[in-house]
Enzyme design. Structure first.
Site: not given
Ligand code: GLA
Length: 431
Positions: A178, A218, A239
């Site tokens: 991440d 992102w 997300d």
């Molecule tokens: C980010 C990712 C999600 C998830 C969360 C976990 O938002 O984009 O897919 O893994 O972190 O904390």
């Protein structure tokens, strides 16, 4: 034809081809990974994300994630895997059981190792991965490339090799990396994620084990440009949420970047929301078809024990899964006609409607149409509009949701009465 000092056009072309040929291929995830993932994001956490991206709240805020998202433990994983096997998900291709954020503590051991949260995983990771492997699944685990995970647990910056070694030693087959709390690292997006590519490459040299590497980026949404040299899959958007609006936003994004996705390196449209929120069956069918035919990883993101039989039948559609898992054609379907909007329109509220791509070989063509209108419509198109159909051929047409052959098509195709938000998917086979 042109020449740069000391380099001819053909030499440059060879260099570019060589570059493509050396795209990262670690021998795993030739086709998109399918499975289950523990994390489901809430609206509250999404709003916090937006603020975080705008620098409004600190990355260590503890109230950003909903409780369900972090409320994981080894029993949930075992029960989910057992249910997925019993329900037929494993034989349908869903082979990865992935643990997302919140499995670890906020600190490391004195010699720098991550610490499994023993209140959630009292038997330890080796036991859990052995259990999953015993059922026939593979196992996935999450980390973050910054100083902390998105939920505030220990991040991997500066510890990538230690963590990669531990993941392999614990029996994992897959890792998701991440993007939170990376402010202290001054490199590019590509170089931040390359640290994990390097660690995984080294661990493969040491152990022979390749982990599937999926990444989340992102900040600037550019991962598809460098992702193929870095990882097996890269997120393309913020997300997902269990609503039709977000599904349209993600699919609109995917409609422009299909060329970046192919074997071993996949655009990741994020988890499947089937079973969550208030998605209708038509929306669940469209969401699943679009994710599968855009050749995204297919990761169930819901409480499997609560899935309705209708939702299960959608997720198990073998004819849709076969296109996602095609080992002969890696390219996703791409739009050939936008429908309501002029071709090429970027409209997150009304994405491209008519998509096509080859399946198995150039004599089979997969077609997808989604009705983004709020009224029932007929589907109508000229075969020559699709670069994957030949104007002078007759095709046998199979409907992949009715599971039946519905006749032939030449020059034009027509199908009536498609409800709002529903989908049609076909294989056209050249006769
Ligand atoms: C980010 C990712 C999600 C998830 C969360 C976990 O938002 O984009 O897919 O893994 O972190 O904390």
């Amino acid at each position: 034809m042109f020449n740069l000092p000391g380099i001819t056009y053909s030499a440059l072309q060879a260099l570019l081809l060589a570059n493509v040929a050396t795209a990262w291929n670690n021998g795993v995830a030739k086709v998109p990974p399918m499975g289950f993932n523990t994390y489901v994001i809430s609206l509250a956490s999404r709003l916090s994300r937006v603020k975080l991206m705008c620098g409004v709240i600190s990355s260590s805020s503890s109230s950003r994630w909903n409780r369900f998202a972090c409320n994981i433990n080894e029993q949930l994983i075992r029960d989910t895997a057992t249910q997925m096997k019993n329900l037929g998900f494993l034989v349908a291709g869903y082979q990865y059981i992935n643990i997302d954020d919140c499995w670890l503590t906020a600190s490391r051991t004195s010699d720098g190792h991550l610490i499994v949260d023993s209140s959630k995983f009292p038997s330890g990771m080796n036991n859990l991965t052995s259990f999953l492997h015993g059922l026939g699944f593979k196992a996935g685990i999450y980390e973050d490339l910054g100083t902390k995970t998105c939920a505030g647990f220990a991040g991997s910056l500066g510890h990538e090799l230690t963590d990669a070694r531990d993941f392999v030693a614990w029996g994992f087959d897959y890792t998701k990396i991440d993007n939170c709390n990376s402010g202290s690292y001054n490199g590019t997006n590509a170089s931040r994620f390359q640290r994990w590519t390097n660690a995984l490459t080294q661990v493969k040299a040491e152990t022979g084990k390749s982990l599937v590497y999926t990444l989340v980026e992102w900040n600037s949404f550019d991962a598809w440009t460098w992702g193929p040299n870095t990882a097996n899959a890269w997120r393309i958007y913020d997300d997902i949420q269990a609503n039709w609006g977000r599904i349209k936003q993600i699919l609109n994004q995917a409609s422009f970047i299909g060329n970046y996705s192919n074997f071993y390196g996949h655009n990741d449209l994020d988890m499947l929301e089937n079973g969550n929120g208030n998605l209708t069956l038509a929306e669940q069918r469209s969401h699943f078809t679009a994710w599968a035919l855009a050749k995204s990883p297919l990761l169930v993101g819901t409480d499997v024990s609560k899935l309705s039989n209708d939702s299960i039948q959608i997720l198990l559609n073998p004819e849709i899964i076969a296109i996602n898992q095609d080992t002969a054609i890696g390219e996703p379907l791409k739009p050939f006609f936008w429908g309501k909007n002029p071709d090429g329109t970027n409209d997150p509220t009304f994405p491209a409607q008519y998509w096509s791509g080859y399946y198995k070989d150039t004599h089979h063509t997969a077609i997808m149409y989604i009705n983004f209108n709020e009224v029932t419509v007929d589907l109508n198109f000229t075969l020559s509009h699709s670069p994957h159909l030949k104007a002078d051929k007759t095709y046998a047409v199979r409907d992949l949701w009715q599971h039946k052959d519905i006749g032939t098509a030449s020059k034009f195709f027509f199908s009536g009465s498609i409800a709002p938000h529903d989908v049609r998917a076909y294989i056209f086979t050249e006769m």
